[in-house]
Scaffold this active site. Structure first.
Site, short mmCIF file in Angstrom:
data_model
loop_
_atom_site.label_atom_id
_atom_site.label_comp_id
_atom_site.label_asym_id
_atom_site.label_seq_id
_atom_site.Cartn_x
_atom_site.Cartn_y
_atom_site.Cartn_z
N GLU A 128 0.85 -1.19 0.00
CA GLU A 128 0.00 0.00 0.00
C GLU A 128 0.89 1.25 0.00
O GLU A 128 1.83 1.30 0.77
CB GLU A 128 -0.90 0.03 1.23
CG GLU A 128 -1.91 1.15 1.14
CD GLU A 128 -2.87 1.23 2.32
OE1 GLU A 128 -2.78 0.41 3.24
OE2 GLU A 128 -3.69 2.14 2.32
N GLY A 268 3.47 2.49 10.74
CA GLY A 268 3.25 1.70 11.95
C GLY A 268 3.03 0.23 11.66
O GLY A 268 3.66 -0.63 12.26
N ASN A 272 -2.25 -6.24 5.47
CA ASN A 272 -2.30 -7.26 4.40
C ASN A 272 -3.20 -8.43 4.81
O ASN A 272 -3.12 -8.91 5.93
CB ASN A 272 -0.90 -7.81 4.15
CG ASN A 272 0.13 -6.73 4.07
OD1 ASN A 272 0.04 -5.86 3.24
ND2 ASN A 272 1.09 -6.76 4.98
N HIS A 304 -6.35 -1.92 15.26
CA HIS A 304 -6.60 -1.18 14.03
C HIS A 304 -6.40 -2.08 12.80
O HIS A 304 -7.28 -2.16 11.94
CB HIS A 304 -5.65 0.02 13.97
CG HIS A 304 -5.78 0.86 12.73
ND1 HIS A 304 -6.51 2.02 12.69
CD2 HIS A 304 -5.26 0.70 11.49
CE1 HIS A 304 -6.44 2.54 11.47
NE2 HIS A 304 -5.68 1.76 10.72
N GLU A 305 -5.27 -2.76 12.76
CA GLU A 305 -5.01 -3.60 11.58
C GLU A 305 -6.00 -4.75 11.51
O GLU A 305 -6.46 -5.13 10.44
CB GLU A 305 -3.57 -4.11 11.57
CG GLU A 305 -2.49 -3.04 11.71
CD GLU A 305 -2.63 -1.87 10.76
OE1 GLU A 305 -3.21 -2.02 9.68
OE2 GLU A 305 -2.16 -0.76 11.12
#
Ligand code: B3K
Ligand code: ZN
Length: 871
Positions: A128, A268, A272, A304-305
């Site tokens: 990204e 951070g 994926n 968050h991920e």
């Protein structure tokens, strides 16, 4: 002039993709000198696009070597295609075909850390936003979603662990000590979510059972030496999975969820599909080496991920202008998660402080852009506080306007309606409109207008009739390309308090007009308004409070956020008064009323220590700068230091008592209560140190030597290192280095402590640290710790009147731009704010920007920021 012309991309030019890729099969031959990538793409013309005669255009980085290109097994000659400016064009292709393409990459030379690169001997990727085009030729745009099957081949001894998205489906030996693993990801995804990792990694494994009974293997990989620092991330992951099921009804959708920690990483972490790659700073946590702040960051980023699996991966962005669709929403989700896991009010205070300090400054600067930008040269420059943090505030306002229940209905509809699609912020709002029956077209201005709105509030009270009236005027300053703004729709949470603190009214007002009046009946006495409770909208609110009213709110407001905010408003006002006095050469003074109020907070043992610590923290120099018409670095620094010292001395006994009260000697835990206690304890120590007496230096040294956790050790080190006690400072810095030199993340802190030391000779210190063996200019964490901390936290030194800080930063940017444009562009931010400073400084900052502009060959990243800043 920069010789390279960088193109601007516009949202209004969006066209759906002419070609779709149903399946992508990749084979990576990972070797020390090179990597060969064989890609097989099943390509079809997009039936939704009318012009079927379009040539096939694929993105591909200019530096990538193309060693083979075939269509349906036929090798293409050089004359069959054109390669130019990051694009591969093939004319006359059939409606549907298989393209095979072999590219040769040099990951060990990839210092930009985009695409496939090496971090400490392991292979990893960052795709990204547009890194996949550095791996192979591809329609590298988020609205082309494909099913990926990936085989990794590598030396087994060096790279025993081979990972990619999805599930491992086959494995084998290849002779000559090489082995291979094939991974299959059943979910179609955009190329930016592709990932691979190859390395010699240790693993913490656990498992999770979803509500519907699916078993998920949870694996966190890191270097072997860091295996003892993975428990907290694992627990955070499990908490996040449970929370997303309970609060959003979202379950995980693969059999394995992997996180890999890497030390070289531009940001951070990265979401994926099934294989998150994390900056070590956002996943490793151990009480001995990680501060409380670090623990909370790990918890927040892991969540968050994970949350991106739905808000970003299952439902993704149509184009990069929609970035906030996934980022704003996901930041809102992770903030609510952290609020639920810890203290809601403290989390809100921290987030709003970041927004007010850094996002407001961005909104007022040359790079200001709407939450949904309209154009960009380099998309990497738009991973901003505006897209993330303001974007999250916009989602929060929807949540407030609709209420939790309707918002949940809206998110359910959004996820269900758009599962597997690449969509827009309009689609998100449309789902909220549909479930609520509300017209949110005005609300959408939050996505299209830049700048921080200003609310001016006046009130009137008629004692005869008991009517109280609030008049609210809204406006928004111009921003690049937007001179006039339309009024916003926003929720204004309000309370009315009697003078003794009794609450007379609580409610939510809705603004839509430029000017609006709100009337309240049966109000017996003139009330004090508590406005914008919980920071219900990302605006600057002005109301002419008296000091007494602010002190009353600080004591009695039932809204914890506004209690804190009242105290901050008062401090800001008092600091601004001292700044003026300093400038006029008058003696500064500290308000007795403030001392009394602080004493009360400090000695009331019934209060939450975390909240007390928040209330007794003076606004930062950066925030005071953001609030100033013209930033006077010296006056801000001197006034704040004066105030700190005055409050330190006036309350010396109380600080000591608070310190002792919070110094419980309990074993370290990273829960909100313990963190709150430590934050008050270390704040008390900081004021004691500001009082400047020897016994407190001894107390700090004792804490440094005796603490069993990094929070307390680093707090003590920082206070001593930034004090006038230079001998002890050097001694402790040296001891710290000796103790932690083999812990890279701790060394980052060591660099940052020194880089942010405001005492005499700061530039010289950072210059010699840049030569120190622990510093590595290729590692973004090290760069942020040294350069970022000096320019962002050591404001008086960076803005030295002779301009030496500016020259230093510009030199760095020019060097780094050739190596890692993303990081260079980010570190450049402080110079872009030149117009806010006095003439002398502004001219010197501008001169450095101009020097960069005059350099041949700037990256698109740095060129965009420099050129827009000079306008
Ligand atoms: N989506 C990534 C950011 C990638 C930035 C690339 N320049 C991390 C995140 O927001 O979760
Ligand atoms: Zn994100």
């Amino acid at each position: 002039m920069s010789s390279k012309q960088h193109e601007t991309i516009y949202l209004e030019d969006y066209q759906p993709p002419a070609w779709l890729i149903s399946h992508t099969e990749l084979r990576f031959e990972l070797e020390e000198e090179q990597t060969l990538v064989r890609a097989q793409l099943r390509i079809q013309a997009n039936p939704a696009v009318a012009d079927k005669r379009k040539p096939l255009e694929l993105f591909g980085d200019e530096g990538m070597e193309l060693s083979r290109l075939c269509i349906d097994g036929q090798i293409l000659e050089a004359s069959d295609y054109q390669r130019e400016a990051g694009c591969l064009r093939i004319n006359n292709v059939p409606e549907s075909f298989t393209l095979e393409c072999v590219t040769r990459l040099l990951p060990h030379e990839n210092t930009a850390l985009e695409g496939l690169y090496k971090s400490d001997g392991m292979f990893c990727t960052q795709c990204e936003a547009e890194g996949f085009r550095r791996i192979t030729f591809f329609p590298d745009r988020p609205d082309v979603m494909s099913i990926f099957r990936t085989t990794l081949v590598a030396d087994k001894a060096r790279y025993p662990v081979l990972l990619s998205n999805g599930n491992p489906v086959d494995t084998g030996e290849d002779g000559e000590g090489r082995h291979w693993v094939t991974w299959d990801d059943p979910w179609p995804k955009p190329s930016y979510l592709f990932a691979l990792v190859a390395g010699d990694l240790a693993l913490l494994e656990d498992h999770y059972t979803t509500t519907s009974g699916r078993e998920v293997a949870l694996r966190i990989y890191a270097e072997r030496k860091d295996l003892d620092k993975l428990d907290y991330a694992m627990q955070s992951l499990k908490n996040a999975m449970r929370w997303d099921e309970e609060v959003y009804g979202r379950e995980y959708d693969l059999d394995i969820y992997m996180i890999v920690a890497v030390d070289f990483f531009n940001m951070g972490a990265m979401e994926n599909k099934g294989l998150n790659i994390f900056n070590t700073s956002c996943v490793l946590a151990h009480p001995r080496t990680t501060t409380d702040q670090g623990f909370q960051r790990v918890e927040g980023v892991v969540a968050h991920e994970y949350f991106h699996n739905w808000s970003g991966n299952r439902v993704t962005c149509r184009d990069w202008f929609q970035l906030s669709l996934k980022e704003g929403f996901t930041v809102f989700r992770d903030a609510e998660f952290s609020a639920d896991m810890n203290s809601r009010t403290v989390k809100r205070i921290e987030d709003v402080t970041l927004l007010r300090t850094a996002q407001f400054a961005e909104d007022a600067g040359p790079m200001a852009h709407p939450v949904r930008p309209e154009s960009y040269m380099e998309i990497s420059n738009f991973y901003t506080l505006t897209v993330y943090e303001k974007g999250a505030e916009v989602v929060r306002m929807l949540h407030t306007l609709l209420g939790a229940e309707l918002f949940r209905k809206g998110s359910d509809l959004y996820f269900e309606r758009h599962d597997g699609q690449a969509v827009t912020t309009d689609d998100f709002v449309a789902a909220m409109e549909q479930v609520s029956g509300r017209d949110l077209s005005q609300f959408k201005r939050w996505y299209s207008q830049a700048g921080t709105p200003r609310l001016q509030v006046h009130d009137d009270y008629d004692p005869q009739s008991g009517e109280y009236c609030l008049t609210v005027r809204q406006s928004c300053p111009p921003s690049p390309g937007q001179d006039h703004k339309q009024p916003y729709q926003l929720p204004l949470s309000v309370g009315l308090l009697a003078e003794d603190g009794t609450e007379l009214y609580t409610g939510m007002l809705e603004l839509t007009e430029e000017e609006q009046q709100f009337r309240f009946d049966n109000i017996a006495r003139r009330p004090v308004p508590s406005l914008l409770r919980g920071f219900s909208a990302p605006v600057k609110l002005e109301y002419d409070y008296t000091d007494e009213q602010l002190l009353m709110l600080l004591r009695h407001d039932s809204d914890g956020f506004n209690r804190w905010d009242a105290g901050q408003r008062l401090c800001i006002r008092l600091l601004q008064e001292q700044m003026l006095r300093y400038r006029d050469g008058l003696a500064m003074s500290c308000s007795e009323a403030l001392v009394i109020a602080w004493r009360q907070l400090l000695t009331d043992e019934s209060l939450d220590p975390a909240m007390v610590a928040q209330c007794l923290r003076l606004p930062s120099e950066a925030q005071l700068g953001e609030l100033a018409e013209r930033i006077d670095v010296t006056a801000i620094h001197e006034a704040r230091e004066f105030m700190r010292k005055a409050l330190a001395q006036a309350l010396e006994q109380e600080w000591l008592q608070a310190y002792q009260r919070c110094d419980t000697g309990d074993d370290y835990t990273a829960d909100a209560e313990a963190i709150g206690r430590r934050s008050l304890k270390n704040l008390a120590l900081s004021y004691l140190m500001a009082a400047g007496r020897e016994p407190w230096l001894e107390l700090a040294r004792q804490q440094y030597e005796q603490s069993d956790n990094m929070t307390d050790q680093l707090a003590a080190l920082t206070l001593v290192a930034h004090s006038e006690f230079r001998e002890t400072a050097d001694e402790l810095l040296q001891a710290f280095y000796q103790q932690w030199q083999h812990e890279s993340l701790v060394m980052n802190q060591w660099l940052a402590v020194q880089a942010s030391d405001p005492t005499e000779g700061a530039l010289q210190r950072v210059n010699s640290l840049a030569q120190h063996p622990v510093f590595d200019a290729r590692n973004p964490n090290k760069l942020r710790s040294l350069i970022g901390a000096f320019c962002g936290q050591n404001l008086a030194s960076f803005h030295a009147e002779d301009g030496s800080g500016y020259v230093w930063l510009a030199d760095w940017i020019l060097t780094l731009d050739r190596q890692n444009p993303q990081v260079a562009s980010r570190l450049l931010t402080p110079l872009t704010r030149w117009k806010r400073y006095d003439q002398g400084r502004a001219a010197q900052m501008q001169a450095q920007l101009q020097r960069m502009m005059d350099t041949a060959e700037l990256s698109a990243d740095v060129y965009e920021v420099v050129s827009k800043s000079l306008v």
